[in-house]
Scaffold this motif. Structure first.
Motif, PDB file in Angstrom:
ATOM      1  N   SER B 152       0.854  -1.185   0.000  1.00 57.29           N
ATOM      2  CA  SER B 152       0.000   0.000   0.000  1.00 57.29           C
ATOM      3  C   SER B 152       0.897   1.245   0.000  1.00 57.29           C
ATOM      4  CB  SER B 152      -0.884   0.000   1.235  1.00 57.29           C
ATOM      5  OG  SER B 152      -0.087   0.172   2.392  1.00 57.29           O
ATOM      6  N   MET B 155       2.789   1.636   3.241  1.00 53.31           N
ATOM      7  CA  MET B 155       3.866   0.654   3.404  1.00 53.31           C
ATOM      8  C   MET B 155       5.043   0.997   2.494  1.00 53.31           C
ATOM      9  SD  MET B 155       3.477  -1.588   5.702  1.00 53.31           S
ATOM     10  CE  MET B 155       2.173  -1.676   6.895  1.00 53.31           C
ATOM     11  N   ARG B 158       7.007   3.633   3.992  1.00 53.77           N
ATOM     12  CA  ARG B 158       7.837   3.091   5.060  1.00 53.77           C
ATOM     13  C   ARG B 158       9.078   2.396   4.493  1.00 53.77           C
ATOM     14  NH1 ARG B 158       3.483   1.165   9.503  1.00 53.77           N
ATOM     15  NH2 ARG B 158       1.990   1.725   7.905  1.00 53.77           N
ATOM     16  N   ASP B 182      -2.600   8.549   4.743  1.00 52.50           N
ATOM     17  CA  ASP B 182      -3.708   8.779   5.660  1.00 52.50           C
ATOM     18  C   ASP B 182      -3.199   9.263   7.007  1.00 52.50           C
ATOM     19  OD1 ASP B 182      -5.863   8.077   4.073  1.00 52.50           O
ATOM     20  OD2 ASP B 182      -5.457   5.959   4.357  1.00 52.50           O
ATOM     21  N   VAL B 183      -4.053   9.957   7.755  1.00 48.62           N
ATOM     22  CA  VAL B 183      -3.581  10.528   9.021  1.00 48.62           C
ATOM     23  C   VAL B 183      -3.120   9.474  10.013  1.00 48.62           C
ATOM     24  CG1 VAL B 183      -4.798  12.718   8.943  1.00 48.62           C
ATOM     25  CG2 VAL B 183      -5.873  10.795  10.052  1.00 48.62           C
ATOM     26  N   THR B 184      -3.769   8.321  10.044  1.00 49.64           N
ATOM     27  CA  THR B 184      -3.330   7.332  11.036  1.00 49.64           C
ATOM     28  C   THR B 184      -1.957   6.761  10.662  1.00 49.64           C
ATOM     29  OG1 THR B 184      -4.526   5.526   9.952  1.00 49.64           O
ATOM     30  CG2 THR B 184      -5.677   6.679  11.702  1.00 49.64           C
ATOM     31  N   VAL B 185      -1.699   6.626   9.365  1.00 41.08           N
ATOM     32  CA  VAL B 185      -0.395   6.143   8.912  1.00 41.08           C
ATOM     33  C   VAL B 185       0.637   7.259   9.067  1.00 41.08           C
ATOM     34  CG1 VAL B 185       0.880   5.206   6.962  1.00 41.08           C
ATOM     35  CG2 VAL B 185      -1.515   4.572   7.303  1.00 41.08           C
ATOM     36  N   GLN B 186       0.220   8.482   8.769  1.00 39.00           N
ATOM     37  CA  GLN B 186       1.096   9.639   8.947  1.00 39.00           C
ATOM     38  C   GLN B 186       1.591   9.724  10.386  1.00 39.00           C
ATOM     39  OE1 GLN B 186       0.601  13.776   7.191  1.00 39.00           O
ATOM     40  NE2 GLN B 186      -0.613  13.925   9.025  1.00 39.00           N
ATOM     41  N   ALA B 187       0.692   9.480  11.327  1.00 39.26           N
ATOM     42  CA  ALA B 187       1.073   9.550  12.744  1.00 39.26           C
ATOM     43  C   ALA B 187       2.153   8.521  13.069  1.00 39.26           C
ATOM     44  CB  ALA B 187      -0.160   9.341  13.633  1.00 39.26           C
ATOM     45  N   GLN B 188       2.043   7.329  12.483  1.00 37.88           N
ATOM     46  CA  GLN B 188       3.065   6.301  12.711  1.00 37.88           C
ATOM     47  C   GLN B 188       4.414   6.769  12.186  1.00 37.88           C
ATOM     48  OE1 GLN B 188       1.300   3.107  10.438  1.00 37.88           O
ATOM     49  NE2 GLN B 188       0.240   2.226  12.196  1.00 37.88           N
ATOM     50  N   ARG B 191       5.996   9.686  14.141  1.00 34.03           N
ATOM     51  CA  ARG B 191       6.541   9.236  15.426  1.00 34.03           C
ATOM     52  C   ARG B 191       7.902   8.564  15.224  1.00 34.03           C
ATOM     53  NH1 ARG B 191       3.124   6.094  20.032  1.00 34.03           N
ATOM     54  NH2 ARG B 191       2.273   8.181  20.258  1.00 34.03           N
ATOM     55  N   GLY B 211       0.542  21.879  10.332  1.00 33.31           N
ATOM     56  CA  GLY B 211       0.284  20.934  11.410  1.00 33.31           C
ATOM     57  C   GLY B 211       1.382  19.890  11.504  1.00 33.31           C
ATOM     58  N   VAL B 212       1.794  19.343  10.364  1.00 32.10           N
ATOM     59  CA  VAL B 212       2.878  18.364  10.337  1.00 32.10           C
ATOM     60  C   VAL B 212       4.163  19.005  10.864  1.00 32.10           C
ATOM     61  CG1 VAL B 212       4.395  17.059   8.789  1.00 32.10           C
ATOM     62  CG2 VAL B 212       1.906  16.942   8.498  1.00 32.10           C
ATOM     63  N   ARG B 215       4.340  19.343  14.543  1.00 30.89           N
ATOM     64  CA  ARG B 215       4.571  18.092  15.255  1.00 30.89           C
ATOM     65  C   ARG B 215       5.969  17.529  15.076  1.00 30.89           C
ATOM     66  NH1 ARG B 215      -0.477  14.006  15.865  1.00 30.89           N
ATOM     67  NH2 ARG B 215      -1.789  15.465  16.974  1.00 30.89           N
ATOM     68  N   ALA B 256      -8.293  21.189  13.516  1.00 31.15           N
ATOM     69  CA  ALA B 256      -9.232  20.180  14.011  1.00 31.15           C
ATOM     70  C   ALA B 256      -9.429  20.328  15.517  1.00 31.15           C
ATOM     71  CB  ALA B 256      -8.729  18.783  13.670  1.00 31.15           C
TER      72      ALA B 256
END
Ligand SMILES: Nc1ncnc2c1ncn2[C@@H]1O[C@H](COP(=O)(O)OP(=O)(O)OP(=O)(O)O)[C@@H](O)[C@H]1O
Ligand SMILES: Nc1ncnc2c1ncn2[C@@H]1O[C@H](COP(=O)(O)OP(=O)(O)O)[C@@H](O)[C@H]1O
Ligand code: SF4
Ligand SMILES: [Mg+2]
Ligand SMILES: [Mg+2]
Lengths: 338, 329
Positions: B152, B155, B158, B182-188, B191, B211-212, B215, B256
């Motif tokens: 994907s 991935m 990554r 996606d935001v959930t993958v972006q967060a990974q 981090r 925002g990015v 962080r 947000a």
């Protein structure tokens, strides 16, 4: 925000929609249920945002709403009537009443047509909206309404910037005086300073014309400031919906909680490490969705029940349904998902 | 802190078009610098210039680039290639274009260990799987045998990061590393990058998303129409911007978190590089603009300790105070 009545313009009832997908050149074709049972209502003059990650089925909902895709099961109702049961005249009227604005203003405008031709095209197809003699004046009025120079009607799309092209797409949708505009990521391709221009324009048009929006986006910041109500979509289903502030202030589904905590925001410069919920693993494929709750492979709260049984979308307090066996309020959730 | 990389007054042109017109930035060990700006503002070109990877038609026309005391503008192509493989790594905006579609992902990561470190096949494979595990690819031993198209988008990104970090570079330049995710993958991914930075890695993150940047970075350079218009530490710049464009960008970003702050647009459109406005390039869109702005291009100057701004009226902008001064409770 716009005046709202209680009659839904659009209603999706247990909508199932999708595609046939072939696995490899010799593979058998399989059905992808990209939308796997969605209920949603949009009332006159309101904005409902459908928010979710890539591939969750947002655009498939949009395609079903504008009749580009026939539902596998369930219904799309416009003004209370099942759209698949409409006669020819009814279908034609529907094509006028519901308009679509896409993400990519480059691809969706025919490069060989002038702005005047693009805007008046639909008046040819739907005679009776604007009399021929009024076309020039009406094109000028539309351009003015969306903040473009009326003198530019003879120009072609490539002579405009991305933001200006999106204004043209919006003017074209408005030309047939629709009651509902489905906007599929209409600002995602635009620079942030231009995004706010387009969002303000859409909000003003709603106040002036009373048009309703089904607004599709992955941007949680945009949703908060634009939606009256929000529906959070995950892998073909809606996991939570409600008034925007209700959902943002008290998200009850773990997926919504993760999304909201992970969305980067300008206010985050003081955020502490580990404050956001980081989900493990990868988004599952809609070709092969997990058993039970479709979120269980990434959910930190998942138990046996979640793997076995799909949770129904249940109302908690007023009009804030959540599909989770263990739904809670945000403030009792641990900061880290692991 | 001594800087590993220092870029001063960099300019890049495509023939007559001055795409980058004077950008300076630097980054030290274990810190992150962000370059922000809207599309076409010259972010990618600035970072490509550092590594000698500009498109053939483009040329560095001015400025200096120093890496660890070395003058990179004086280095030959071979020297730069050597540096890219070892000390400096880059993640490109488009991850698919940087992977070979006909080789397995494990082979491509392993190849770096074979070529650069002279490791044997088995050892290289073991290290490739280790690198994939570190970036959070589940079941890495099995996935090492997959081809890029079987992954994907998240991935794949990554995998790109695993390749970039494999040889323990001292600097990572990441061009919009999470924009397509996606935001959930972006967060990974964010981090993971922050962890490597704490362990000593220097990073330059290029992004259009404030925002990015909030962080990940400690300091920021804001670009507009090919120029750096403001720079400074994140906390200062986000609390009180010193340039009207930064102020506008903050106000335009939909939050947000904060229901009260509706996004405010910046009027007008970004200029075309071939037809820049006279004087300050931002003046047609600037609420602070006056006659002087139409004729005189403001210099980037120090306006507070550690902060620069290219605005004639920076002090006035600063004294107006907060853009997004409400940190999260
Ligand atoms: N024409 C098609 N044939 C087969 N599968 C498709 C087709 N279009 C979409 N899909 C699949 O259906 C699922 C939902 O796709 P959809 O386009 O609705 O997603 P989306 O939520 O709009 O995503 P995005 O945010 O990336 O636009 C995806 O898994 C996608 O791969
Ligand atoms: N290959 C190219 N040929 C001509 N102009 C280019 C090329 N690449 C970039 N440019 C121009 O240089 C400017 C800056 O580009 P870039 O650094 O890629 O912007 P950013 O990364 O900030 O979006 C843009 O205006 C763009 O049009
Ligand atoms: S120099 Fe003038 S036009 Fe430019 S940013 Fe400052 S006030 Fe605005
Ligand atoms: Mg889509
Ligand atoms: Mg770029």
């Amino acid at each position: 925000m716009a005046a709202q009545s209680d009659t839904p313009v659009l209603e999706l009832v247990d909508l199932v929609a999708g595609y046939r997908s072939r696995q490899g050149p010799l593979g058998r074709s399989r059905a992808v249920r990209a939308v796997a049972g969605v209920n949603l209502a949009v009332r006159a003059g309101e904005t409902v945002c459908l928010v979710g990650e890539s591939g969750c089925g947002k655009s498939t909902v949009a395609r079903a709403v504008v009749s580009l895709l026939r539902p596998i099961a369930g219904e799309v109702r416009f003004d209370g009537r099942d759209v698949t049961a409409l006669d020819r005249a009814g279908r034609r009227d529907l094509r006028r009443q519901v308009q679509l604005v896409f993400q990519d203003p480059y691809a969706s405008l025919n490069p060989k047509m002038t702005v005047h031709d693009l805007l008046s095209e639909a008046w040819r197809i739907h005679p009776g909206i604007v009399p021929r003699g009024d076309w020039d004046a009406e094109v000028a009025a539309l351009l003015e309404r969306v903040g473009l120079n009326p003198g530019h009607a003879t120009r072609y799309p490539h002579q405009f910037s991305g933001g200006q092209r999106q204004r043209i797409s919006i003017a074209r949708a408005l030309a047939v005086r629709p009651r509902l505009i489905v906007c599929d990521e209409p600002v995602s391709a635009l620079d942030v300073s231009i995004q706010a221009q387009i969002l303000n324009l859409l909000a003003r048009l709603q106040r002036e014309l009373g048009v309703a929006y089904l607004f599709i986006t992955h941007d949680l910041g945009v949703v908060r400031h634009f939606a009256d109500r929000v529906a959070v979509m995950h892998l073909g289903t809606i996991v939570e919906s409600g008034q925007t502030e209700q959902v943002y202030e008290r998200p009850a589904h773990p997926y919504t909680q993760a999304l909201l905590s992970a969305a980067p925001s300008v206010d985050d410069w003081r955020a502490q490490e580990g404050e956001e919920i980081v989900l493990r693993g990868d988004v599952p494929s809609p070709l092969d969705p997990p058993s039970g709750c479709r979120f269980h492979t990434r959910c930190w709260k998942a138990r046996d029940l979640c793997r076995a049984e799909e949770p129904a979308l249940v109302r908690r307090d007023t009009d804030h349904p959540v599909a989770c066996h263990f739904a809670t309020d945000a403030h009792v959730v641990a900061a880290d998902g692991h | 802190m001594t800087e590993l990389l220092t870029v001063s007054d960099l300019a890049v042109s495509f023939g007559e078009v001055r795409a980058v017109r004077g950008v300076s930035f630097g980054v030290a060990e274990a810190t992150t610098l962000a370059i922000v700006g809207e599309s076409g503002s010259g972010k990618s070109l600035s970072s490509l210039a550092v590594l000698g990877l500009l498109p053939a038609q483009a040329q560095v026309t001015a400025g200096s680039i120093h890496w660890d005391g070395r003058d990179l503008r004086a280095c030959g192509a071979d020297e730069l290639r050597q540096l890219r493989g070892t000390d400096i790594a880059m993640i490109f905006q488009d991850p698919l274009s940087a992977l070979n579609p006909s080789l397995t992902v494990g082979y491509q990561i392993g190849e770096m260990f074979r070529r650069r470190r002279g490791l044997g096949r088995d050892e290289a494979r073991r290290r490739a799987i280790e690198a994939m595990t570190e970036v959070g690819i589940p079941d890495a031993a099995r996935r090492a045998g997959s081809y890029p198209h079987e992954f994907s988008g998240g991935m794949r990104q990554r995998v790109m990061i695993a390749m970039a970090l494999a040889l323990d570079p001292r600097l990572l330049i990441a061009d919009e590393p999470t924009t397509a995710l996606d935001v959930t993958v972006q967060a990974q991914i964010l981090r993971l990058l922050r962890k490597r930075q704490r362990d000593g890695l220097a990073m330059i993150i290029i992004s259009h998303d404030l925002g990015v940047v909030a962080r990940t970075a400690q300091s920021v350079v804001v670009m507009y129409a090919g120029r750096a218009v403001e720079s400074g530490p994140v906390a200062d710049l986000y609390t009180v911007p010193a340039h009207p464009y930064t102020l506008g960008l903050m106000a335009a970003s939909p939050s947000a978190r904060d229901a009260g702050r509706r996004p405010q647009p910046i009027d007008g459109y970004p200029p075309d590089g071939a037809a820049l406005p006279t004087g300050c390039a931002f003046h047609p869109r600037c609420p602070f603009a006056r006659q002087r702005c139409r004729t005189e291009d403001p210099e980037l100057r120090t306006v507070a300790p550690g902060r620069t701004s290219a605005c004639h009226f920076a002090e006035e902008v600063l004294s107006r105070g907060g853009a997004v001064g409400h940190p999260r409770a």
